[in-house]
Design an enzyme around this catalytic site. Sequence first.
Site, PDB file in Angstrom:
ATOM      1  N   TYR A 364       0.997  -1.271  -0.068  1.00  0.00           N
ATOM      2  CA  TYR A 364      -0.045  -0.020  -0.062  1.00  0.00           C
ATOM      3  C   TYR A 364       1.020   1.466   0.027  1.00  0.00           C
ATOM      4  O   TYR A 364       0.413   2.535   0.161  1.00  0.00           O
ATOM      5  CB  TYR A 364      -0.933   0.101   1.320  1.00  0.00           C
ATOM      6  N   CYS A 391      14.664 -11.544  -0.800  1.00  0.00           N
ATOM      7  CA  CYS A 391      15.244 -11.490  -2.214  1.00  0.00           C
ATOM      8  C   CYS A 391      14.203 -10.664  -3.134  1.00  0.00           C
ATOM      9  O   CYS A 391      13.711 -10.937  -4.019  1.00  0.00           O
ATOM     10  CB  CYS A 391      15.459 -12.688  -2.674  1.00  0.00           C
TER      11      CYS A 391
END
Length: 463
Positions: A364, A391
């Site tokens: 968000y 990652c």
Amino acid sequence: MSRSAHPAGPRHADVLPEGHPSAPPADLNHLDRKVWASTVTRTPDGVVSVGGVEVTRLAEEFGTPAYLLDETDFRERARAWRTAFGPDADVFYAGKAFLSRAVVRWLHDEGLNLDVCSGGELTTALSAGMPADRIAFHGNNKSVDEIESAIRAGVGRIVLDSFQEIVRVAHIAQSLGKRQRVQIRITVGVEAHTHEFIATAHEDQKFGIPLAGGQAAEAVRRALQLDGLELIGIHSHIGSQIFDMSGFEVAAHRVVGLLKDIRDEHGVELPEIDLGGGLGIAYTSTDDPREPHEIAKALTEIVSRECEGAKLRTPRISVEPGRAIVGPTAFTLYEVGTIKPLDGLRTYVSVDGGMSDNIRTALYDAEYSVALVSRTSEAAPMLVRVVGKHCESGDIVVKDAFLPADLAPGDLIAVPATGAYCRSMASNYNHALRPPVVAVRDGEARVIVRRETEEDLLRLDVG
Ligand SMILES: *Cc1c(COP(=O)(O)O)cnc(C)c1O
């Protein structure tokens, strides 16, 4: 330039990148009451404590990352909502924000009801002793099994979300020899988000039945005809992290308009309206949320005024705060790992968690703040980005914040206001072990959701 995994030693204060909006706070050791749970304080030796327990001790005992939840603050907030709305209204805590059995028991103690939106949430609620009639069941695609379990358990209401579901729930209830209390969730053409709301003519979203084009009125017509259903009210939920009450004003106006149409067409005055949740909290010092009593007063006045205008008896109001109750009550405690200064840009501070325990920043673009909590520092502020160990370059916990320039690996830092939608949205990305939730109160800490273990991961992997 090669760099060891844990560079030690003082860091220089970074130059602010051009156009950076915020200046460093005057005192980095200060804890802004707005974003921290109520019992969080800095002890005379500089270590931050919650519920009377120092974070250094908590880290030692429970490890990091960990969500530390201030039980006193949770109960106070729950009680404040309950008290603000009084006996003529209901407060349903939105379980999706964070649900565990301990939380269910606290809610029960404090007189709140509970929203669930899956079979798993329903099971958790019932197993912790929440009476079924104080549970509301939500969702845009409830399975037949979920509907059956909810009706068998005797939930207080099912919130119907589509034309198909009206028929489905009626049919299941009838086949179980029951009449299920239901509300119909409508979309009123208002979308509220933080400091503004947008009134739209047309609702392009998966939830609810549009008021527009007479669809909601048609849903009511059908629900009223079905023996398996007892239609008790209309539901509207307009958004999340809302500060501006005017969106609720428009929503209430439109919901009451529908109640009036129902009265005129069917001669029935539906006894309840639910105005949903979405009330905002302070994630950073720039947010100014309203107190529950102000929200209660505003919503109650809006509904009464609208009903008076429509010559309707004022229905029983319910609200569904999730974030506003649990959000501010917890913070995430991390240990600082790699520190990587990028000259002229900012310093990347890596922590031992990340997007697996807080997806909100990536999902968000949420804003958070951060503080050094294992000690104080008089060093100059440096601009940092707190990142996780996953990652993924979008693995950001706090986009922009200031920490002291002498920050070093092994320091503990904490991100406040992570009680809502962090543990509940946590993932096992990179086979991360989801952190525990530790409730702290009156000098005692206890695990309410334990840390996952590698055995937990392997148990699911049955190939
Ligand atoms: C998500 C949701 C809530 C709670 O929202 P918060 O922003 O946590 O207050 C309440 N009601 C419904 C129907 C929801 O979907």
